[in-house]
Write an enzyme that holds these catalytic residues in place. Structure first.
Site, PDB file in Angstrom:
ATOM      1  N   TYR A  19      47.625  45.835  38.256  1.00 58.05           N
ATOM      2  CA  TYR A  19      47.726  44.388  38.499  1.00 58.05           C
ATOM      3  C   TYR A  19      47.311  44.048  39.932  1.00 58.05           C
ATOM      4  O   TYR A  19      46.587  43.080  40.164  1.00 58.05           O
ATOM      5  CB  TYR A  19      49.159  43.922  38.247  1.00 58.05           C
ATOM      6  CG  TYR A  19      49.476  42.586  38.877  1.00 58.05           C
ATOM      7  CD1 TYR A  19      48.950  41.403  38.351  1.00 58.05           C
ATOM      8  CD2 TYR A  19      50.273  42.497  40.017  1.00 58.05           C
ATOM      9  CE1 TYR A  19      49.216  40.176  38.940  1.00 58.05           C
ATOM     10  CE2 TYR A  19      50.545  41.274  40.612  1.00 58.05           C
ATOM     11  CZ  TYR A  19      50.011  40.126  40.072  1.00 58.05           C
ATOM     12  OH  TYR A  19      50.277  38.917  40.671  1.00 58.05           O
TER      13      TYR A  19
ATOM     14  N   PRO B 150      48.772  35.199  50.781  1.00 55.24           N
ATOM     15  CA  PRO B 150      49.725  35.044  49.678  1.00 55.24           C
ATOM     16  C   PRO B 150      49.401  36.002  48.543  1.00 55.24           C
ATOM     17  O   PRO B 150      48.239  36.151  48.160  1.00 55.24           O
ATOM     18  CB  PRO B 150      49.513  33.587  49.234  1.00 55.24           C
ATOM     19  CG  PRO B 150      48.101  33.274  49.637  1.00 55.24           C
ATOM     20  CD  PRO B 150      47.853  34.054  50.897  1.00 55.24           C
TER      21      PRO B 150
ATOM     22  N   THR C 136      46.009  26.249  46.256  1.00 54.35           N
ATOM     23  CA  THR C 136      45.094  27.189  45.601  1.00 54.35           C
ATOM     24  C   THR C 136      44.198  26.399  44.657  1.00 54.35           C
ATOM     25  O   THR C 136      44.686  25.792  43.694  1.00 54.35           O
ATOM     26  CB  THR C 136      45.881  28.251  44.819  1.00 54.35           C
ATOM     27  OG1 THR C 136      46.836  28.857  45.678  1.00 54.35           O
ATOM     28  CG2 THR C 136      44.944  29.312  44.263  1.00 54.35           C
TER      29      THR C 136
ATOM     30  N   ARG D  69      41.278  39.105  32.869  1.00 49.28           N
ATOM     31  CA  ARG D  69      41.756  40.339  33.497  1.00 49.28           C
ATOM     32  C   ARG D  69      41.815  41.478  32.468  1.00 49.28           C
ATOM     33  O   ARG D  69      42.883  41.856  31.979  1.00 49.28           O
ATOM     34  CB  ARG D  69      43.123  40.113  34.130  1.00 49.28           C
ATOM     35  CG  ARG D  69      43.172  38.976  35.159  1.00 49.28           C
ATOM     36  CD  ARG D  69      42.734  39.424  36.530  1.00 49.28           C
ATOM     37  NE  ARG D  69      42.794  38.302  37.461  1.00 49.28           N
ATOM     38  CZ  ARG D  69      43.863  37.991  38.198  1.00 49.28           C
ATOM     39  NH1 ARG D  69      44.966  38.721  38.097  1.00 49.28           N
ATOM     40  NH2 ARG D  69      43.830  36.967  39.023  1.00 49.28           N
TER      41      ARG D  69
ATOM     42  N   LYS E 208      42.550  26.525  49.567  1.00 46.19           N
ATOM     43  CA  LYS E 208      42.189  27.955  49.479  1.00 46.19           C
ATOM     44  C   LYS E 208      41.365  28.220  48.221  1.00 46.19           C
ATOM     45  O   LYS E 208      41.794  27.931  47.113  1.00 46.19           O
ATOM     46  CB  LYS E 208      43.449  28.821  49.442  1.00 46.19           C
ATOM     47  CG  LYS E 208      43.167  30.318  49.317  1.00 46.19           C
ATOM     48  CD  LYS E 208      44.468  31.100  49.307  1.00 46.19           C
ATOM     49  CE  LYS E 208      44.235  32.594  49.203  1.00 46.19           C
ATOM     50  NZ  LYS E 208      43.719  32.992  47.866  1.00 46.19           N
TER      51      LYS E 208
ATOM     52  N   HIS F   5      39.200  34.818  45.942  1.00 41.94           N
ATOM     53  CA  HIS F   5      40.492  35.261  45.407  1.00 41.94           C
ATOM     54  C   HIS F   5      40.549  36.785  45.302  1.00 41.94           C
ATOM     55  O   HIS F   5      41.139  37.338  44.374  1.00 41.94           O
ATOM     56  CB  HIS F   5      40.741  34.620  44.040  1.00 41.94           C
ATOM     57  CG  HIS F   5      42.179  34.286  43.787  1.00 41.94           C
ATOM     58  ND1 HIS F   5      42.699  33.020  43.925  1.00 41.94           N
ATOM     59  CD2 HIS F   5      43.231  35.057  43.410  1.00 41.94           C
ATOM     60  CE1 HIS F   5      43.988  33.023  43.629  1.00 41.94           C
ATOM     61  NE2 HIS F   5      44.335  34.251  43.315  1.00 41.94           N
TER      62      HIS F   5
ATOM     63  N   ASP G 209      39.096  35.093  53.411  1.00 42.21           N
ATOM     64  CA  ASP G 209      39.723  36.316  52.909  1.00 42.21           C
ATOM     65  C   ASP G 209      38.814  36.952  51.874  1.00 42.21           C
ATOM     66  O   ASP G 209      37.689  36.508  51.667  1.00 42.21           O
ATOM     67  CB  ASP G 209      41.131  36.034  52.346  1.00 42.21           C
ATOM     68  CG  ASP G 209      41.135  35.341  50.994  1.00 42.21           C
ATOM     69  OD1 ASP G 209      40.064  35.170  50.368  1.00 42.21           O
ATOM     70  OD2 ASP G 209      42.229  34.967  50.537  1.00 42.21           O
TER      71      ASP G 209
ATOM     72  N   PHE H  35      38.458  41.954  53.435  1.00 47.36           N
ATOM     73  CA  PHE H  35      38.551  42.293  54.853  1.00 47.36           C
ATOM     74  C   PHE H  35      39.607  43.394  55.047  1.00 47.36           C
ATOM     75  O   PHE H  35      40.752  43.242  54.620  1.00 47.36           O
ATOM     76  CB  PHE H  35      38.933  41.064  55.686  1.00 47.36           C
ATOM     77  CG  PHE H  35      37.875  39.997  55.706  1.00 47.36           C
ATOM     78  CD1 PHE H  35      36.944  39.956  56.731  1.00 47.36           C
ATOM     79  CD2 PHE H  35      37.793  39.045  54.696  1.00 47.36           C
ATOM     80  CE1 PHE H  35      35.957  38.973  56.754  1.00 47.36           C
ATOM     81  CE2 PHE H  35      36.825  38.058  54.704  1.00 47.36           C
ATOM     82  CZ  PHE H  35      35.895  38.021  55.742  1.00 47.36           C
TER      83      PHE H  35
END
Length: 393
Positions: A36, A89, A166, A175, A264, A288, A318, A321
């Site tokens: 996950y 987050p 978000t 997924r 975001k 994401h 993000d 990184f």
């Protein structure tokens, strides 16, 4: 004291950088839980591409510039922090590692870097406000106007300082990795999952049972102003945003939230312009972590163009990184700060607050060395002249 000293020595031998924490926890976690955290959408191409895009950027150092006065001090939204990176987050963190949200927040507060609590968390906003007064909050927001007002009020009353909406999860992504490993939300106690848990007694006792003793049945605490569905409840499904959510609803948040407001999940200059036009204070350029649209560009491929459209807004980034050089690359392309997620969660899972503090210190040390070798005294001095880009696959 002896135990802590031994733990620190072990970390110093085995965790030389952020990536090492993934190796340390891989065998500790049930396959479903690790999958996950580690996995992405579809084939996982975006996860891999994030790292490849950063690796494809080479750096051009300047020499003999006197780098004896180096500082990582960074100002974001009027507050000065000790480094330009932020704990991102991450949903369900405290299911992965015991009390992981609080562990990461305690370490971030001590290090004077920002911590961001996910709406998809079992740690309530009100509890986080005691751990880290002024922490940031990342929301999955309903488009209902009353819900927006109530959520803004709840976050403000608790004392969190920044509302991060978000925007890149209108629906749950595909997924397949979760299906293969047996991870479901809501949790379903299938035979497969039970066998997976039994093969990992350290996690079963140290995280799952310990959490249930401390909190009872874990609940998703922050998606709604009032509702707290359990992780076994059919109410939650896959926690996402809402397909009907639009720029009009984002404007409604701007109207009711008086602190810094950040969007975001921005990857296009057009959306950066629209965020600026509705009065957002900042954006996070993000795919994401490769967990949504699998063919999405990497943030570093679009940062420069987005910076040009950002105007007065603070630009964060993000997704992928990990190194001090990565941070400098992102800032050279126009970011004011960098969010980092998975490695800090792995550190919290491995050794709680102390391991997260160690991970933060390692990254700060690495960044300090990289600044000197690049020829800058502050991360903000890195600019496009320090970079050479190659095409990535």
């Amino acid at each position: 004291m002896r135990k802590r000293h031994t733990f620190s020595k072990r970390l110093a031998r085995t965790a030389l950088n952020l990536e090492d924490f993934e190796t340390l926890v891989r065998r500790r976690l049930p396959r479903s839980v690790f999958g996950y955290v580690e996995g992405g959408a579809d084939d996982g191409d975006a996860v891999t591409h994030n790292r490849n895009a950063l690796r494809a950027i080479r750096m051009i150092p300047n020499v003999l510039g006197d780098v004896s006065q180096r500082t990582q001090q960074t100002t974001l939204f009027g507050q000065t922090f000790s480094a330009p990176f932020i704990v991102a987050p991450m949903g369900a963190s405290s299911i992965v590692g015991y009390d992981a949200d609080n562990a990461m927040a305690h370490a971030a507060r001590r290090a004077n870097i920002p911590f961001t609590l996910s709406a998809n968390s079992i740690t309530p906003i009100e509890e986080m406000a005691k751990t880290y007064p002024g922490a940031w909050f990342a929301a999955y927001q309903s488009p209902d106007h009353q819900n927006i007002q109530d959520m803004c009020l709840r976050v403000a009353d608790a004392g969190l300082s920044l509302y991060m909406l978000t925007v890149d999860v209108p629906v749950a992504s595909n997924r397949e990795n979760n299906v293969r490993t047996g991870y479901t939300m809501p949790f379903q106690l299938s035979q497969r999952l039970c066998l997976d848990v039994l093969r990992h007694p350290r996690w079963a006792l140290g995280t799952m049972l310990r959490t249930m003793r401390h909190r009872g049945i874990p609940r998703i605490s922050n998606v709604d102003p009032n509702s707290r569905p359990s992780i076994f409840s059919k109410e939650i499904g896959a926690v996402t945003g809402h397909a009907a959510f639009s720029w009009r609803h984002a404007e409604h948040i701007r109207k009711h939230w008086k602190g810094p407001f950040v969007l975001k999940g921005i990857l296009s200059p057009r959306d950066a312009r629209l965020a600026r036009e509705i009065g957002a204070d900042g954006i996070v350029v993000s795919n994401h972590g490769g967990r949504q649209l699998d063919s999405a560009v990497s943030p570093v491929e679009v940062l420069e163009a987005i910076r040009d459209e950002s105007g007065f807004m603070t630009v964060l980034a993000d997704s992928g990184f990990r190194r001090g050089t990565d941070i400098l690359k992102g800032m050279a392309l126009g970011a004011d700060g960098i969010l980092i997620g998975r490695p800090f969660l792995y550190a919290a899972t491995f050794g709680g607050q102390n391991a997260v503090a160690y991970a933060i210190s390692r990254l700060k040390r690495e960044l300090d060395i990289d600044m000197a070798l690049l020829g800058v005294n502050t991360p903000q001095e890195a600019n496009i002249s320090h970079l050479l880009r190659y095409l990535t696959a």
